[in-house]
Design a protein around this motif. Structure first.
Motif, mmCIF file in Angstrom:
data_model
loop_
_atom_site.group_PDB
_atom_site.id
_atom_site.type_symbol
_atom_site.label_atom_id
_atom_site.label_comp_id
_atom_site.label_asym_id
_atom_site.label_seq_id
_atom_site.Cartn_x
_atom_site.Cartn_y
_atom_site.Cartn_z
ATOM 1 N N TRP A 170 38.451 33.256 42.257
ATOM 2 C CA TRP A 170 39.269 33.874 43.294
ATOM 3 C C TRP A 170 38.381 34.745 44.165
ATOM 4 N N LEU A 218 43.960 35.705 38.349
ATOM 5 C CA LEU A 218 43.482 36.578 39.422
ATOM 6 C C LEU A 218 42.766 37.764 38.777
ATOM 7 N N TRP A 243 41.844 30.949 46.009
ATOM 8 C CA TRP A 243 41.208 30.265 44.871
ATOM 9 C C TRP A 243 40.244 29.226 45.433
ATOM 10 N N TRP A 262 43.872 36.819 48.464
ATOM 11 C CA TRP A 262 42.805 36.144 47.694
ATOM 12 C C TRP A 262 42.980 34.633 47.841
ATOM 13 N N PRO A 299 43.990 27.002 39.582
ATOM 14 C CA PRO A 299 43.527 28.390 39.554
ATOM 15 C C PRO A 299 43.612 29.011 38.162
#
Ligand code: FES
Ligand code: FE2
Length: 353
Positions: free
Chosen positions: A20, A131, A122, A120, A128
């Motif tokens: 991220w 985070l 990915w 943010w 993903p």
């Protein structure tokens, strides 16, 4: 920007770790607005649709290559300025006005998220992962402010190790404590380093505040994707939380942003207290950032002669070298034929991890 080892993912100016990455502050992207950004060498258009969802999409229209940030947000999709083709939030073409129907083309979109006041993206081929967050605050609702934005003349990986360079806390920052870190894998993409020493009894400052806390002063780092570090710092009764989130820019240099965080406290006075604490957190962050300013303009990082005090740095290098690397600008996976050949620097003074 010398890489420790040409095969190393750590401190490599042509690659970065899948993960991220921060882009813009959330408040800088209002509903219905689109912006052009360049992230890790790739050009994107980033917009906020009517449902408030942020969409990150490759920049160039598959018709003739116009930059989509020249276009207009429509609902949760975007319409290209040039010939008005429209793409939905998955990047699928949904309208070609001159034909009266869409064509089967699409543009790549990227997962986005918002946390700590930041958007943010990915950057990765796979689904993903987590985070970045401050481990101690995983479940907490937080207040935060964005601190300083900065550029440094060295690789993000190199800048990050500053926070676990135990030796330099005395030599540069005059810290009266000896710091010894214990490392732990926090998740497949995150590693923590926590101070284990109490120390500091010969410092008047530490003696003054010692009655207020029992255990060692907390100083722990959590590194995510080799690019974001969360610092937890302070005695038992008051922890400061600082996030350093970095990304590589052209030439293997660093662009970074600090985020100051504190758990929400109830009521009006809780709100007031938090403003004060966030301000104080910023001063703590500035104090540490200031001492090292010059060295990161000129360093040619190459840990040729590690000592025992550099153990955590070697562990971090190993951690980064075991992450998945992507290529600058193309974001393609870098294939390493044999990851075991990636070694940490050879200890010339008999020090091994
Ligand atoms: S270049 Fe985008 S519609 Fe033609
Ligand atoms: Fe430092």
């Amino acid at each position: 920007m010398v890489s420790t080892n040409p095969q190393s993912k750590f401190n490599n100016p042509t690659q970065f770790i899948e993960g991220w990455y921060w882009t813009l502050p959330s408040k800088k992207l209002k509903i219905g607005k689109v912006k052009a950004i360049t992230l890790l060498g790739r050009n994107l258009a980033i917009y906020r649709g009517v449902s408030s969802q942020v969409v990150a999409i490759d920049a160039y229209c598959p018709h003739m290559g116009a930059h989509l940030a020249e276009g207009k947000v429509e609902g949760d999709g975007i319409r290209c300025f040039f010939h008005n083709w429209k793409y939905d939030s998955r990047g699928i073409c949904v309208d070609v006005p001159s034909l009266g129907k869409p064509l089967p083309v699409c543009i790549k979109t990227w997962h986005t998220a918002e946390k700590y006041g930041m958007i943010w993206i990915w950057v990765g081929q796979e689904k993903p992962s987590l985070l970045p967050f401050v481990p101690e605050l995983e479940q907490a609702d937080c207040d935060y402010i964005l601190g300083t934005k900065f550029v440094k003349n060295c690789h993000p990986n190199v800048l990050l190790i500053n926070a676990i360079d135990a030796h330099h806390f005395n030599t540069v920052h005059n810290l009266p404590l000896e710091i010894i870190f214990d490392s732990q894998n926090f998740s497949p993409n995150a590693i923590t380093f926590s101070n284990t020493t109490r120390g500091g009894d010969d410092s008047w400052l530490i003696r003054l505040i010692r009655p207020l806390y029992r255990n060692e002063v907390t100083y722990s780092m959590c590194y995510w994707y080799g690019s974001t570090g969360t610092v937890t710092l302070g005695p038992d009764f008051l922890h400061f939380y600082i996030i350093f989130t970095l990304r590589m820019i052209e030439g293997g240099k660093t662009e970074g942003q600090t985020i100051l965080v504190t758990p929400k406290r109830p009521g009006f006075w809780g709100w007031v207290l938090n403003r004060g604490l966030l301000w104080l957190t910023q001063q703590v962050g500035n104090y540490f950032a200031k001492g090292d300013t010059q060295v990161f303009q000129t360093i040619q990082f190459d840990l040729k002669t590690p000592t025992k005090a550099d153990q955590s740095i070697l562990e971090f290098i190993q951690h980064v070298n075991h992450q998945k690397a992507l290529t600058w600008a193309t974001w393609d996976t870098v294939n390493y034929p044999n990851i075991q050949t990636l070694s940490t620097p050879s200890p010339e003074h008999g020090f091994k991890i």
